[in-house]
Write an enzyme that holds these catalytic residues in place. Structure first.
Site, PDB file in Angstrom:
ATOM      1  N   LYS A  35     -19.013  -6.763  52.086  1.00  0.00           N
ATOM      2  CA  LYS A  35     -19.243  -6.370  53.493  1.00  0.00           C
ATOM      3  C   LYS A  35     -20.738  -6.391  53.788  1.00  0.00           C
ATOM      4  CE  LYS A  35     -19.030  -1.560  52.045  1.00  0.00           C
ATOM      5  NZ  LYS A  35     -19.410  -0.305  52.621  1.00  0.00           N
ATOM      6  N   ARG A 131     -13.317  10.898  55.536  1.00  0.00           N
ATOM      7  CA  ARG A 131     -13.778   9.856  56.453  1.00  0.00           C
ATOM      8  C   ARG A 131     -12.519   9.153  56.942  1.00  0.00           C
ATOM      9  NH1 ARG A 131     -18.285   5.732  54.180  1.00  0.00           N
ATOM     10  NH2 ARG A 131     -16.425   4.868  53.220  1.00  0.00           N
ATOM     11  N   TYR A 262     -52.011   2.210  61.827  1.00  0.00           N
ATOM     12  CA  TYR A 262     -51.611   3.066  62.948  1.00  0.00           C
ATOM     13  C   TYR A 262     -51.700   4.539  62.556  1.00  0.00           C
ATOM     14  CZ  TYR A 262     -49.779  -1.037  65.324  1.00  0.00           C
ATOM     15  OH  TYR A 262     -49.653  -2.241  65.949  1.00  0.00           O
ATOM     16  N   MET A 310     -45.057  -3.475  61.831  1.00  0.00           N
ATOM     17  CA  MET A 310     -43.919  -4.362  62.072  1.00  0.00           C
ATOM     18  C   MET A 310     -43.964  -5.616  61.191  1.00  0.00           C
ATOM     19  SD  MET A 310     -42.678  -6.148  65.613  1.00  0.00           S
ATOM     20  CE  MET A 310     -42.383  -4.650  66.499  1.00  0.00           C
TER      21      MET A 310
HETATM   22  C1  LIG Z   1     -13.978   1.717  50.576  1.00  0.00           C
HETATM   23  C2  LIG Z   1     -15.104   1.205  49.749  1.00  0.00           C
HETATM   24  N1  LIG Z   1     -14.853   0.740  48.523  1.00  0.00           N
HETATM   25  C3  LIG Z   1     -15.836   0.250  47.720  1.00  0.00           C
HETATM   26  C4  LIG Z   1     -17.148   0.247  48.140  1.00  0.00           C
HETATM   27  C5  LIG Z   1     -18.218  -0.270  47.201  1.00  0.00           C
HETATM   28  O1  LIG Z   1     -19.104   0.784  46.890  1.00  0.00           O
HETATM   29  P1  LIG Z   1     -20.349   0.519  45.912  1.00  0.00           P
HETATM   30  O2  LIG Z   1     -21.243  -0.408  46.647  1.00  0.00           O
HETATM   31  O3  LIG Z   1     -20.957   1.874  45.756  1.00  0.00           O
HETATM   32  O4  LIG Z   1     -19.790  -0.062  44.685  1.00  0.00           O
HETATM   33  C6  LIG Z   1     -17.461   0.723  49.410  1.00  0.00           C
HETATM   34  C7  LIG Z   1     -18.842   0.739  49.859  1.00  0.00           C
HETATM   35  O5  LIG Z   1     -19.330   1.548  50.570  1.00  0.00           O
HETATM   36  C8  LIG Z   1     -16.410   1.220  50.242  1.00  0.00           C
HETATM   37  O6  LIG Z   1     -16.656   1.689  51.463  1.00  0.00           O
END
Ligand SMILES: Cc1ncc(COP(=O)(O)O)c(C=O)c1O
Length: 366
Positions: A35, A131, A262, A310
């Site tokens: 992701k 969550r 800055y 920046m």
């Molecule tokens: C549902 C879920 N599984 C697995 C992972 C992978 O986590 P990590 O990057 O700590 O291995 C994440 C990452 O946030 C997640 O949200």
């Protein structure tokens, strides 16, 4: 022209880190978490590089999964946030993406849809993260309703997510795992071994053997970075994929008492040479990296001084320095772990690699 700021991606490290996942979880299938553009490393790049090596991928959102499918990825893709409306579910069906089911609103949508296609789902139990996911007391009801949904592919998979696995002394992880196992054991009709389960993220894989089940979901460790605050990826035997580089664009003398940048937050304590480096927060270098954060100039450690701008940062080269405009600068990489920079910027390494922006050229090293 050499780009001012660039990230080198060491693809051999991907293979090495995958091997580590396999060593820790030899009996599990691997769902590589790619992701957020593979934590800034390029989701398509990683997906195509890893496709033969993994059993599936996880992304956060439907559009991330669709992009992978359109680019030709054939393996299973799990959408961790699932969907929020019938149109989104329809897209998941069209692109054959697995949905995580975590809310009653999703369940209602499933119950109203009659499609030819069927969707594979991961029923998510909330074991304490609070969550996404159903509470233990809700799971039986949800499971029974899912079994009656025409659109659901069987068998149903089950998952949870660990909240504190990066703290090896925290009792919560054992409690989460126990709650997951106990709740699943009570479901009727009884789950079989073909109802696949998944608990472990990277910290689970590395530190909590009890969390290893049918599938593991490594994210950060795949990128060679530690999920723990007290160790670097390299100390865990991982190899970081990404290093971040730039170069000096100016070197100039400054005198004791001069302020830099800055806000004039850094006051020069003795005459020195200041180096100006072509990287800043618009490239993803952390704005909150503090004075004293190490930077490598020609492989030597020097200190960041003053505020991160920046497009530039300033470093104290020392009065004896021979460094000159054009010289190589490493912001993190060999000899300077990203975990160390994260600590200096009061953040976690996840945010640093995810935050590298489009302006930074990505160069693959084979
Ligand atoms: C549902 C879920 N599984 C697995 C992972 C992978 O986590 P990590 O990057 O700590 O291995 C994440 C990452 O946030 C997640 O949200």
């Amino acid at each position: 022209m050499i780009p001012a700021a660039y990230a080198v991606l060491n693809m051999a490290a991907v293979t090495h880190n995958m091997q580590k996942v396999r060593e820790y979880a030899p009996n599990s299938k691997i769902m590589a978490v790619i992701k957020a553009n593979a934590y800034g490393h390029g989701a398509l790049r990683l997906a195509h590089f890893l496709e033969e090596e993994v059993d599936g991928f996880a992304v956060a959102r439907g559009d991330e999964g669709i992009r992978l499918r359109i680019s030709g990825v054939q393996k299973r893709i799990v959408v961790l946030e699932g969907f929020t409306c019938a149109e989104e579910l329809d897209k998941l069906l069209v692109y054959q993406l697995d949905a995580v089911v975590h809310s009653f609103a999703q369940l209602t949508i499933f119950e109203t849809i009659i499609e030819q296609e069927k969707i594979a789902v991961w029923l998510k139990l909330d074991t304490g993260m609070n969550r996404l996911g159903f509470k233990a007391a809700e799971l039986q009801g949800v499971y029974s309703r899912l079994l009656n949904c025409f659109v659901i592919k069987h068998p149903i998979n089950l998952m949870t997510h660990l909240a504190n696995a990066d703290d090896k002394s925290d009792a919560m992880t054992d409690k989460q795992i126990a709650l997951f196992n106990d709740t699943l054991a009570k479901l009727t009709p009884k789950l079989g071994s073909d109802n696949e389960r998944s608990i472990a993220n990277s910290a689970g894989i590395l530190a909590w053997q009890q969390s290893l089940t049918h599938w593991v979901r490594p994210g950060i460790m795949l990128y060679g970075i530690s999920p723990f605050a007290d160790a670097t990826g390299e100390q865990l035997g991982l190899k970081p994929i990404m290093s971040l580089h730039s170069r000096l664009i100016a070197v100039k003398p400054i005198a004791k008492g001069d302020t830099v940048g800055y806000g004039g937050s850094w006051v020069c304590e003795q005459d020195t040479l200041l180096g100006v480096v072509a990287i800043g927060y618009a490239d993803g270098y952390p704005r909150y990296a503090s004075t004293g954060t190490p930077v490598l100039v020609n492989g030597q450690r020097v200190s960041l001084v003053g505020r991160v701008s920046m497009d530039m940062i300033t470093v104290d080269l020392g009065v004896q320095s021979n460094a000159k405009a054009g010289d190589a600068v490493t912001l993190w990489g060999d000899g300077l772990p990203v975990e160390e920079i994260a600590l200096r910027a009061n953040t976690i390494p996840y945010t640093l690699v995810c935050g590298v922006t489009q302006r930074v050229r990505q160069i693959e090293a084979i």
